[in-house]
Design an enzyme around this catalytic site. Structure first.
Site, PDB file in Angstrom:
ATOM      1  N   TYR A   1     -86.705-111.969  13.055  1.00 24.76           N
ATOM      2  CA  TYR A   1     -87.442-111.323  11.965  1.00 24.76           C
ATOM      3  C   TYR A   1     -87.978-112.328  10.947  1.00 24.76           C
ATOM      4  O   TYR A   1     -88.306-111.956   9.812  1.00 24.76           O
ATOM      5  CB  TYR A   1     -86.559-110.280  11.271  1.00 24.76           C
ATOM      6  CG  TYR A   1     -86.357-109.042  12.117  1.00 24.76           C
ATOM      7  CD1 TYR A   1     -87.399-108.146  12.330  1.00 24.76           C
ATOM      8  CD2 TYR A   1     -85.134-108.778  12.713  1.00 24.76           C
ATOM      9  CE1 TYR A   1     -87.227-107.015  13.113  1.00 24.76           C
ATOM     10  CE2 TYR A   1     -84.953-107.640  13.499  1.00 24.76           C
ATOM     11  CZ  TYR A   1     -86.004-106.762  13.684  1.00 24.76           C
ATOM     12  OH  TYR A   1     -85.837-105.648  14.457  1.00 24.76           O
TER      13      TYR A   1
ATOM     14  N   ASN B   1     -83.975 -96.634  12.113  1.00 31.09           N
ATOM     15  CA  ASN B   1     -84.950 -95.771  12.771  1.00 31.09           C
ATOM     16  C   ASN B   1     -84.904 -95.870  14.294  1.00 31.09           C
ATOM     17  O   ASN B   1     -85.859 -95.514  14.975  1.00 31.09           O
ATOM     18  CB  ASN B   1     -86.361 -96.021  12.220  1.00 31.09           C
ATOM     19  CG  ASN B   1     -86.863 -97.422  12.489  1.00 31.09           C
ATOM     20  OD1 ASN B   1     -86.289 -98.178  13.265  1.00 31.09           O
ATOM     21  ND2 ASN B   1     -87.944 -97.786  11.836  1.00 31.09           N
TER      22      ASN B   1
ATOM     23  N   GLU C   1     -91.906-112.105  21.458  1.00 29.27           N
ATOM     24  CA  GLU C   1     -90.643-111.381  21.335  1.00 29.27           C
ATOM     25  C   GLU C   1     -89.891-111.292  22.662  1.00 29.27           C
ATOM     26  O   GLU C   1     -88.669-111.434  22.700  1.00 29.27           O
ATOM     27  CB  GLU C   1     -90.897-109.976  20.773  1.00 29.27           C
ATOM     28  CG  GLU C   1     -91.344-110.005  19.329  1.00 29.27           C
ATOM     29  CD  GLU C   1     -91.633-108.636  18.743  1.00 29.27           C
ATOM     30  OE1 GLU C   1     -91.861-108.581  17.529  1.00 29.27           O
ATOM     31  OE2 GLU C   1     -91.616-107.633  19.486  1.00 29.27           O
TER      32      GLU C   1
END
Length: 140
Positions: A51, A114, A128
């Protein structure tokens, strides 16, 4: 339409509640194939690295702390327009704004918890995927 690959992460809130199978059923039902998958416990360094693009954002520390709070399932999804299809199945980041039947509307506990992460572009998907998987781990 092009066959693409994208990264999906089933977040700690989803693994804690044993939702992996239910979420994968939605992904597969949308025509996405799981071509690589593993359950891992992220270290703080791994979560911060993944991140890093958000490092200067006010939510960064909370996001990292949440992502290391329990195991996650990282997976590579493959299919026609996989990046957008995965994002459509996930729904809006804020579950209050997500469409009925999406992962986030159905399973999310909050905007942070979420249940799922998905790559936002083909370029980021490649980065990623490489963060978590070597080429020999992806079996199409």
């Amino acid at each position: 339409m092009a066959t693409e690959r994208t990264l999906s992460i089933l977040k700690p809130d989803a693994t804690r509640r044993n939702l992996t199978g239910k979420i994968n059923t939605l992904l597969e039902g949308a025509g996405l194939r799981i071509v690589a998958q593993k359950r891992i416990q992220l270290s703080r360094a791994q979560a911060e690295g993944f991140y890093a693009v958000h490092r200067e954002r006010p939510f960064f520390n909370d996001l990292v702390t949440f992502m290391i709070s329990g195991p996650v399932v990282v997976q590579v999804l493959e299919g026609e327009n996989a990046v957008q299809k995965n994002r459509d199945v996930m729904g809006a980041t804020n579950p209050a704004n997500a469409a009925e039947g999406t992962i986030r509307k159905t399973f999310a506990e909050s905007i942070e918890a979420n249940s799922a992460h998905g790559s936002d572009s083909l370029e980021n998907a490649a980065i990623e995927i490489a963060y978590f998987f070597s080429g020999i781990e992806i079996v199409g």
